[in-house]
Scaffold this motif. Structure first.
Motif, mmCIF file in Angstrom:
data_model
loop_
_atom_site.group_PDB
_atom_site.id
_atom_site.type_symbol
_atom_site.label_atom_id
_atom_site.label_comp_id
_atom_site.label_asym_id
_atom_site.label_seq_id
_atom_site.Cartn_x
_atom_site.Cartn_y
_atom_site.Cartn_z
ATOM 1 N N ARG A 188 0.842 -1.203 0.000
ATOM 2 C CA ARG A 188 0.000 0.000 0.000
ATOM 3 C C ARG A 188 0.875 1.250 0.000
ATOM 4 N NH1 ARG A 188 -5.186 1.564 2.025
ATOM 5 N NH2 ARG A 188 -5.202 3.631 2.994
ATOM 6 N N VAL A 189 0.655 2.131 -0.956
ATOM 7 C CA VAL A 189 1.382 3.403 -1.044
ATOM 8 C C VAL A 189 0.367 4.502 -1.341
ATOM 9 C CG1 VAL A 189 3.166 4.722 -2.234
ATOM 10 C CG2 VAL A 189 3.455 2.251 -1.910
ATOM 11 N N LEU A 190 0.446 5.578 -0.590
ATOM 12 C CA LEU A 190 -0.397 6.747 -0.823
ATOM 13 C C LEU A 190 0.522 7.922 -1.120
ATOM 14 C CD1 LEU A 190 -3.204 8.171 -0.730
ATOM 15 C CD2 LEU A 190 -2.733 8.626 1.692
ATOM 16 N N VAL A 191 0.246 8.640 -2.204
ATOM 17 C CA VAL A 191 1.093 9.746 -2.614
ATOM 18 C C VAL A 191 0.262 11.024 -2.648
ATOM 19 C CG1 VAL A 191 2.793 10.573 -4.284
ATOM 20 C CG2 VAL A 191 2.331 8.110 -4.080
ATOM 21 N N THR A 192 0.749 12.057 -2.011
ATOM 22 C CA THR A 192 0.054 13.341 -2.011
ATOM 23 C C THR A 192 0.975 14.439 -2.521
ATOM 24 O OG1 THR A 192 0.680 13.784 0.296
ATOM 25 C CG2 THR A 192 -1.435 12.707 -0.077
ATOM 26 N N ALA A 193 0.398 15.368 -3.259
ATOM 27 C CA ALA A 193 1.118 16.576 -3.663
ATOM 28 C C ALA A 193 0.768 17.656 -2.651
ATOM 29 C CB ALA A 193 0.706 16.992 -5.068
ATOM 30 N N GLN A 194 1.756 18.423 -2.265
ATOM 31 C CA GLN A 194 1.542 19.485 -1.273
ATOM 32 C C GLN A 194 2.056 20.801 -1.840
ATOM 33 O OE1 GLN A 194 4.090 20.285 2.362
ATOM 34 N NE2 GLN A 194 2.358 19.279 3.356
ATOM 35 N N ARG A 195 1.237 21.810 -1.763
ATOM 36 C CA ARG A 195 1.597 23.129 -2.280
ATOM 37 C C ARG A 195 1.437 24.170 -1.164
ATOM 38 N NH1 ARG A 195 -1.975 24.399 -7.091
ATOM 39 N NH2 ARG A 195 -0.348 23.414 -8.346
ATOM 40 N N MET A 196 2.486 24.965 -0.967
ATOM 41 C CA MET A 196 2.430 26.060 0.004
ATOM 42 C C MET A 196 2.612 27.372 -0.744
ATOM 43 S SD MET A 196 4.661 24.476 3.181
ATOM 44 C CE MET A 196 4.403 25.935 4.206
ATOM 45 N N LEU A 197 1.762 28.326 -0.431
ATOM 46 C CA LEU A 197 1.836 29.640 -1.039
ATOM 47 C C LEU A 197 2.560 30.604 -0.102
ATOM 48 C CD1 LEU A 197 -1.782 29.889 -2.489
ATOM 49 C CD2 LEU A 197 0.323 29.222 -3.672
ATOM 50 N N PRO A 198 3.042 31.727 -0.609
ATOM 51 C CA PRO A 198 3.722 32.699 0.261
ATOM 52 C C PRO A 198 2.859 33.066 1.470
ATOM 53 C CG PRO A 198 4.069 33.286 -2.028
ATOM 54 C CD PRO A 198 3.097 32.138 -2.033
ATOM 55 N N GLY A 199 3.485 33.053 2.631
ATOM 56 C CA GLY A 199 2.789 33.361 3.869
ATOM 57 C C GLY A 199 2.290 32.139 4.613
ATOM 58 N N GLN A 200 2.301 30.963 3.969
ATOM 59 C CA GLN A 200 1.832 29.751 4.630
ATOM 60 C C GLN A 200 2.973 29.053 5.360
ATOM 61 O OE1 GLN A 200 -0.104 27.539 1.421
ATOM 62 N NE2 GLN A 200 -2.082 28.384 2.039
ATOM 63 N N ALA A 201 2.642 28.328 6.416
ATOM 64 C CA ALA A 201 3.626 27.612 7.230
ATOM 65 C C ALA A 201 2.941 26.429 7.890
ATOM 66 C CB ALA A 201 4.226 28.537 8.288
ATOM 67 N N ILE A 202 3.747 25.508 8.417
ATOM 68 C CA ILE A 202 3.231 24.352 9.153
ATOM 69 C C ILE A 202 3.887 24.337 10.525
ATOM 70 C CG2 ILE A 202 3.083 21.833 9.224
ATOM 71 C CD1 ILE A 202 3.117 21.846 6.166
ATOM 72 N N GLY A 203 3.077 24.323 11.563
ATOM 73 C CA GLY A 203 3.593 24.372 12.922
ATOM 74 C C GLY A 203 4.264 23.086 13.358
ATOM 75 N N VAL A 204 4.939 23.144 14.491
ATOM 76 C CA VAL A 204 5.664 21.989 15.024
ATOM 77 C C VAL A 204 4.664 20.925 15.477
ATOM 78 C CG1 VAL A 204 7.306 21.202 16.764
ATOM 79 C CG2 VAL A 204 7.539 23.496 15.767
ATOM 80 N N HIS A 205 4.879 19.693 15.027
ATOM 81 C CA HIS A 205 3.985 18.597 15.377
ATOM 82 C C HIS A 205 4.708 17.274 15.181
ATOM 83 C CE1 HIS A 205 3.766 18.775 11.023
ATOM 84 N NE2 HIS A 205 3.244 17.546 11.003
ATOM 85 N N SER A 206 4.124 16.204 15.705
ATOM 86 C CA SER A 206 4.623 14.849 15.442
ATOM 87 C C SER A 206 3.448 14.032 14.924
ATOM 88 C CB SER A 206 5.199 14.195 16.704
ATOM 89 O OG SER A 206 4.180 13.903 17.629
ATOM 90 N N ASP A 207 3.707 13.175 13.965
ATOM 91 C CA ASP A 207 2.657 12.362 13.359
ATOM 92 C C ASP A 207 2.727 10.948 13.914
ATOM 93 O OD1 ASP A 207 1.673 14.368 11.485
ATOM 94 O OD2 ASP A 207 3.622 14.148 10.524
ATOM 95 N N ARG A 208 2.287 10.769 15.163
ATOM 96 C CA ARG A 208 2.366 9.429 15.736
ATOM 97 C C ARG A 208 1.439 8.484 14.979
ATOM 98 N NH1 ARG A 208 -1.048 9.230 21.368
ATOM 99 N NH2 ARG A 208 -2.946 10.240 20.622
#
Length: 309
Positions: free
Chosen positions: A81-101
Protein backbone atom coordinates in the motif's frame (compact mmCIF):
# COMPACT_ATOMS: atom_id res chain seq x y z
CA UNK A 1 16.91 6.09 -7.16
CA UNK A 2 17.35 7.25 -3.55
CA UNK A 3 21.03 6.37 -3.76
CA UNK A 4 23.47 7.02 -0.90
CA UNK A 5 21.00 8.07 1.82
CA UNK A 6 22.57 10.06 4.66
CA UNK A 7 21.28 8.79 8.01
CA UNK A 8 20.86 10.64 11.31
CA UNK A 9 19.60 9.46 14.70
CA UNK A 10 18.92 12.83 16.33
CA UNK A 11 16.48 14.31 17.18
CA UNK A 12 14.80 11.16 15.78
CA UNK A 13 15.83 8.64 13.09
CA UNK A 14 15.69 10.10 9.58
CA UNK A 15 17.62 10.20 6.33
CA UNK A 16 17.94 12.46 3.34
CA UNK A 17 19.15 12.10 -0.24
CA UNK A 18 20.47 15.10 -2.13
CA UNK A 19 19.70 13.80 -5.63
CA UNK A 20 16.80 11.41 -5.11
CA UNK A 21 15.42 10.72 -8.58
CA UNK A 22 16.34 10.77 -12.24
CA UNK A 23 15.56 13.73 -14.48
CA UNK A 24 12.61 11.89 -16.05
CA UNK A 25 11.23 10.91 -12.66
CA UNK A 26 11.47 14.49 -11.44
CA UNK A 27 9.67 15.66 -14.56
CA UNK A 28 6.85 13.20 -13.84
CA UNK A 29 6.54 14.56 -10.30
CA UNK A 30 6.65 18.16 -11.54
CA UNK A 31 3.75 17.45 -13.88
CA UNK A 32 1.50 16.61 -10.92
CA UNK A 33 1.28 20.31 -10.12
CA UNK A 34 0.17 21.19 -13.67
CA UNK A 35 -2.86 18.90 -13.58
CA UNK A 36 -6.31 19.96 -12.51
CA UNK A 37 -7.72 18.22 -9.48
CA UNK A 38 -9.44 18.57 -6.16
CA UNK A 39 -7.00 20.39 -3.94
CA UNK A 40 -7.86 20.35 -0.25
CA UNK A 41 -7.03 23.72 1.25
CA UNK A 42 -5.90 23.85 4.87
CA UNK A 43 -5.81 27.37 6.28
CA UNK A 44 -5.87 26.93 10.04
CA UNK A 45 -3.59 28.65 12.50
CA UNK A 46 -1.40 25.56 12.69
CA UNK A 47 -1.44 23.89 9.26
CA UNK A 48 -1.57 26.05 6.14
CA UNK A 49 -1.11 24.43 2.73
CA UNK A 50 -3.01 22.67 -0.06
CA UNK A 51 -3.04 18.89 -0.58
CA UNK A 52 -4.09 16.57 -3.38
CA UNK A 53 -4.10 12.76 -3.62
CA UNK A 54 -2.01 11.94 -6.70
CA UNK A 55 -1.50 8.22 -6.12
CA UNK A 56 -3.29 7.24 -9.33
CA UNK A 57 -1.11 9.66 -11.30
CA UNK A 58 2.11 7.89 -10.30
CA UNK A 59 2.95 4.89 -12.54
CA UNK A 60 2.83 1.56 -10.71
CA UNK A 61 6.44 0.82 -11.66
CA UNK A 62 7.58 4.12 -10.16
CA UNK A 63 5.69 3.42 -6.93
CA UNK A 64 7.12 -0.10 -6.77
CA UNK A 65 10.68 1.17 -7.16
CA UNK A 66 10.23 3.73 -4.39
CA UNK A 67 8.65 1.10 -2.14
CA UNK A 68 11.52 -1.33 -2.72
CA UNK A 69 14.09 1.31 -1.82
CA UNK A 70 12.16 2.35 1.30
CA UNK A 71 12.08 -1.29 2.43
CA UNK A 72 15.84 -1.48 1.92
CA UNK A 73 16.58 1.82 3.63
CA UNK A 74 14.27 1.40 6.64
CA UNK A 75 14.58 -2.37 7.02
CA UNK A 76 10.85 -2.50 7.76
CA UNK A 77 8.22 -4.95 6.43
CA UNK A 78 6.27 -2.35 4.48
CA UNK A 79 3.07 -3.41 2.75
CA UNK A 80 2.35 -2.84 -0.94
CA UNK A 81 0.00 0.00 0.00
CA UNK A 82 1.38 3.40 -1.04
CA UNK A 83 -0.40 6.75 -0.82
CA UNK A 84 1.09 9.75 -2.61
CA UNK A 85 0.05 13.34 -2.01
CA UNK A 86 1.12 16.58 -3.66
CA UNK A 87 1.54 19.48 -1.27
CA UNK A 88 1.60 23.13 -2.28
CA UNK A 89 2.43 26.06 0.00
CA UNK A 90 1.84 29.64 -1.04
CA UNK A 91 3.72 32.70 0.26
CA UNK A 92 2.79 33.36 3.87
CA UNK A 93 1.83 29.75 4.63
CA UNK A 94 3.63 27.61 7.23
CA UNK A 95 3.23 24.35 9.15
CA UNK A 96 3.59 24.37 12.92
CA UNK A 97 5.66 21.99 15.02
CA UNK A 98 3.99 18.60 15.38
CA UNK A 99 4.62 14.85 15.44
CA UNK A 100 2.66 12.36 13.36
CA UNK A 101 2.37 9.43 15.74
CA UNK A 102 1.08 6.33 13.92
CA UNK A 103 -2.29 5.43 15.39
CA UNK A 104 -3.70 2.00 14.63
CA UNK A 105 -4.04 1.63 10.86
CA UNK A 106 -1.94 4.72 10.11
CA UNK A 107 1.17 4.89 7.94
CA UNK A 108 4.58 4.25 9.54
CA UNK A 109 6.98 6.03 7.18
CA UNK A 110 7.08 9.00 4.85
CA UNK A 111 9.31 10.16 2.04
CA UNK A 112 9.11 13.90 1.34
CA UNK A 113 10.43 14.97 -2.09
CA UNK A 114 11.16 18.65 -2.71
CA UNK A 115 10.45 20.11 -6.15
CA UNK A 116 11.53 23.73 -5.89
CA UNK A 117 13.75 24.86 -8.75
CA UNK A 118 16.20 27.70 -8.09
CA UNK A 119 15.42 27.61 -4.37
CA UNK A 120 17.28 30.30 -2.38
CA UNK A 121 17.71 30.70 1.36
CA UNK A 122 15.39 33.72 1.39
CA UNK A 123 12.57 31.66 -0.18
CA UNK A 124 11.68 30.02 3.18
CA UNK A 125 9.73 26.78 3.45
CA UNK A 126 12.51 25.02 5.35
CA UNK A 127 11.72 21.70 7.02
CA UNK A 128 12.89 21.89 10.65
CA UNK A 129 13.31 19.05 13.16
CA UNK A 130 12.85 19.43 16.91
CA UNK A 131 13.62 17.38 20.01
CA UNK A 132 10.40 18.62 21.66
CA UNK A 133 7.55 21.01 20.84
CA UNK A 134 9.22 23.70 22.98
CA UNK A 135 12.81 23.34 21.73
CA UNK A 136 14.65 25.28 19.09
CA UNK A 137 15.18 23.56 15.74
CA UNK A 138 18.09 21.13 15.95
CA UNK A 139 18.27 20.22 12.24
CA UNK A 140 17.09 21.86 9.03
CA UNK A 141 16.41 20.38 5.60
CA UNK A 142 16.35 22.94 2.81
CA UNK A 143 13.64 22.39 0.17
CA UNK A 144 16.15 22.15 -2.67
CA UNK A 145 15.05 20.59 -5.93
CA UNK A 146 15.14 16.77 -5.99
CA UNK A 147 16.08 16.51 -2.31
CA UNK A 148 14.24 13.77 -0.41
CA UNK A 149 13.71 13.44 3.33
CA UNK A 150 12.54 10.15 4.87
CA UNK A 151 11.52 9.33 8.43
CA UNK A 152 9.51 6.96 10.60
CA UNK A 153 6.39 8.35 12.20
CA UNK A 154 6.83 8.39 15.96
CA UNK A 155 5.29 10.14 18.94
CA UNK A 156 8.50 12.20 19.24
CA UNK A 157 9.16 12.93 15.55
CA UNK A 158 8.59 16.66 15.96
CA UNK A 159 8.92 18.74 12.81
CA UNK A 160 7.51 21.81 11.10
CA UNK A 161 7.96 24.03 8.04
CA UNK A 162 8.95 27.68 8.21
CA UNK A 163 6.92 30.33 6.43
CA UNK A 164 7.13 30.10 2.66
CA UNK A 165 8.22 33.33 1.00
CA UNK A 166 8.02 31.80 -2.47
CA UNK A 167 5.66 29.00 -3.59
CA UNK A 168 6.82 25.58 -2.33
CA UNK A 169 6.04 22.23 -3.99
CA UNK A 170 6.46 18.83 -2.36
CA UNK A 171 5.40 15.26 -3.10
CA UNK A 172 4.94 12.93 -0.12
CA UNK A 173 5.00 9.12 -0.33
CA UNK A 174 3.31 7.33 2.60
CA UNK A 175 4.00 3.70 3.59
CA UNK A 176 2.31 1.21 5.95
CA UNK A 177 3.88 -1.33 8.30
CA UNK A 178 2.69 -4.90 7.70
CA UNK A 179 1.62 -5.13 11.35
CA UNK A 180 -0.34 -1.87 11.39
CA UNK A 181 -2.76 -2.01 8.49
CA UNK A 182 -6.25 -0.53 8.00
CA UNK A 183 -7.51 -4.11 8.35
CA UNK A 184 -5.99 -4.25 11.84
CA UNK A 185 -7.65 -0.94 12.70
CA UNK A 186 -11.04 -2.38 11.74
CA UNK A 187 -10.29 -5.51 13.80
CA UNK A 188 -9.39 -3.46 16.89
CA UNK A 189 -12.51 -1.32 16.49
CA UNK A 190 -14.71 -4.40 16.17
CA UNK A 191 -13.18 -6.06 19.23
CA UNK A 192 -13.82 -3.04 21.42
CA UNK A 193 -17.22 -2.04 20.05
CA UNK A 194 -19.78 -1.10 22.71
CA UNK A 195 -17.45 -1.13 25.71
CA UNK A 196 -19.03 -2.21 29.00
CA UNK A 197 -16.63 -3.16 31.77
CA UNK A 198 -19.64 -4.55 33.63
CA UNK A 199 -19.47 -7.60 31.37
CA UNK A 200 -16.16 -8.62 32.95
CA UNK A 201 -16.30 -11.38 35.59
CA UNK A 202 -17.21 -10.26 39.10
CA UNK A 203 -14.09 -11.98 40.46
CA UNK A 204 -12.04 -9.21 38.81
CA UNK A 205 -13.76 -6.47 40.84
CA UNK A 206 -11.61 -6.63 44.02
CA UNK A 207 -8.42 -6.73 41.93
CA UNK A 208 -9.52 -3.76 39.82
CA UNK A 209 -10.73 -1.79 42.84
CA UNK A 210 -7.41 -2.22 44.62
CA UNK A 211 -5.54 -1.19 41.47
CA UNK A 212 -7.69 1.88 40.94
CA UNK A 213 -6.90 3.08 44.45
CA UNK A 214 -3.17 3.26 43.80
CA UNK A 215 -2.55 3.42 40.04
CA UNK A 216 -3.17 6.17 37.46
CA UNK A 217 -6.51 6.05 35.68
CA UNK A 218 -4.86 5.57 32.29
CA UNK A 219 -3.06 2.47 33.62
CA UNK A 220 -6.18 0.84 35.00
CA UNK A 221 -8.16 1.73 31.87
CA UNK A 222 -5.48 0.06 29.75
CA UNK A 223 -5.61 -3.02 32.00
CA UNK A 224 -9.40 -3.07 31.78
CA UNK A 225 -9.26 -3.02 27.97
CA UNK A 226 -6.80 -5.93 27.94
CA UNK A 227 -9.09 -7.87 30.30
CA UNK A 228 -12.03 -7.09 28.03
CA UNK A 229 -10.17 -8.46 25.01
CA UNK A 230 -9.46 -11.72 26.84
CA UNK A 231 -13.06 -11.99 28.00
CA UNK A 232 -14.39 -11.44 24.46
CA UNK A 233 -11.97 -14.03 23.11
CA UNK A 234 -13.66 -16.50 25.46
CA UNK A 235 -10.98 -16.98 28.15
CA UNK A 236 -11.86 -17.98 31.71
CA UNK A 237 -11.90 -15.74 34.77
CA UNK A 238 -8.40 -16.70 35.87
CA UNK A 239 -6.90 -15.71 32.52
CA UNK A 240 -8.87 -12.44 32.46
CA UNK A 241 -7.54 -11.53 35.91
CA UNK A 242 -4.02 -12.54 34.91
CA UNK A 243 -4.27 -10.29 31.85
CA UNK A 244 -5.51 -7.36 33.93
CA UNK A 245 -2.65 -7.72 36.40
CA UNK A 246 -0.06 -7.99 33.62
CA UNK A 247 -1.31 -4.91 31.78
CA UNK A 248 -1.52 -2.94 35.02
CA UNK A 249 2.09 -3.82 35.81
CA UNK A 250 1.12 -5.88 38.84
CA UNK A 251 2.59 -9.16 37.56
CA UNK A 252 4.94 -10.43 34.86
CA UNK A 253 2.73 -13.36 33.78
CA UNK A 254 5.45 -15.99 33.44
CA UNK A 255 2.78 -18.63 32.82
CA UNK A 256 3.82 -22.17 31.97
CA UNK A 257 0.74 -22.37 29.77
CA UNK A 258 1.75 -21.19 26.29
CA UNK A 259 -1.74 -20.10 25.30
CA UNK A 260 -2.24 -18.00 28.43
CA UNK A 261 1.18 -16.42 27.91
CA UNK A 262 0.38 -15.56 24.28
CA UNK A 263 -3.20 -14.42 24.91
CA UNK A 264 -2.19 -12.05 27.71
CA UNK A 265 0.48 -10.40 25.58
CA UNK A 266 -1.76 -10.07 22.54
CA UNK A 267 -4.54 -8.60 24.68
CA UNK A 268 -2.10 -6.08 26.14
CA UNK A 269 -1.00 -5.12 22.61
CA UNK A 270 -4.60 -4.71 21.43
CA UNK A 271 -5.25 -2.40 24.38
CA UNK A 272 -2.13 -0.40 23.43
CA UNK A 273 -3.34 -0.01 19.85
CA UNK A 274 -6.79 1.10 20.97
CA UNK A 275 -5.60 3.47 23.64
CA UNK A 276 -2.26 4.75 22.36
CA UNK A 277 -0.46 4.20 19.04
CA UNK A 278 1.62 1.74 17.06
CA UNK A 279 4.88 1.69 19.01
CA UNK A 280 7.43 0.00 16.75
CA UNK A 281 9.82 -0.84 19.60
CA UNK A 282 7.01 -2.36 21.64
CA UNK A 283 5.81 -4.37 18.64
CA UNK A 284 9.32 -5.76 18.16
CA UNK A 285 9.27 -6.93 21.79
CA UNK A 286 5.92 -8.63 21.21
CA UNK A 287 7.29 -10.37 18.13
CA UNK A 288 10.26 -11.70 20.11
CA UNK A 289 8.04 -12.81 22.98
CA UNK A 290 5.75 -14.85 20.74
CA UNK A 291 8.40 -16.18 18.36
CA UNK A 292 8.18 -19.95 18.03
CA UNK A 293 4.88 -20.24 19.89
CA UNK A 294 1.95 -22.07 18.32
CA UNK A 295 -0.77 -19.86 16.84
CA UNK A 296 -3.83 -20.85 18.88
CA UNK A 297 -7.19 -21.06 17.13
CA UNK A 298 -9.15 -18.42 19.02
CA UNK A 299 -6.24 -15.97 18.73
CA UNK A 300 -5.58 -16.64 15.05
CA UNK A 301 -7.43 -13.63 13.51
CA UNK A 302 -5.70 -11.19 15.87
CA UNK A 303 -2.33 -12.96 15.70
CA UNK A 304 -2.23 -12.94 11.90
CA UNK A 305 -2.93 -9.20 11.77
CA UNK A 306 -0.54 -8.24 14.58
CA UNK A 307 2.27 -10.62 13.65
CA UNK A 308 1.99 -11.34 9.92
CA UNK A 309 4.46 -13.81 8.47
Amino acid sequence: MLAQPIHHDSPFPFFYVNAAFSQDQCAALDSLFLQDGNWQHRDGAFYRCSLKDVTENIPDTFQAEVLTRMREITGLPLTNRVLVTAQRMLPGQAIGVHSDRPLVGYEIARLVVQLNKQWQTDHGGVLELFSSPESEAVFSVNPEYNKAFGFLLHVDSYHGVTEAIQPRQTVVFNFWHAANTPELAAHVQALFTDIHFSELPATLNPVATAAESSLPEETTFHAGMAALALHRWGYDETTVITGYQYSAGLSVCDSNDAETYAAVRLADWMACLYRDWFDLARWQILRRELAGIEMFTRLMPTWQLCLPE
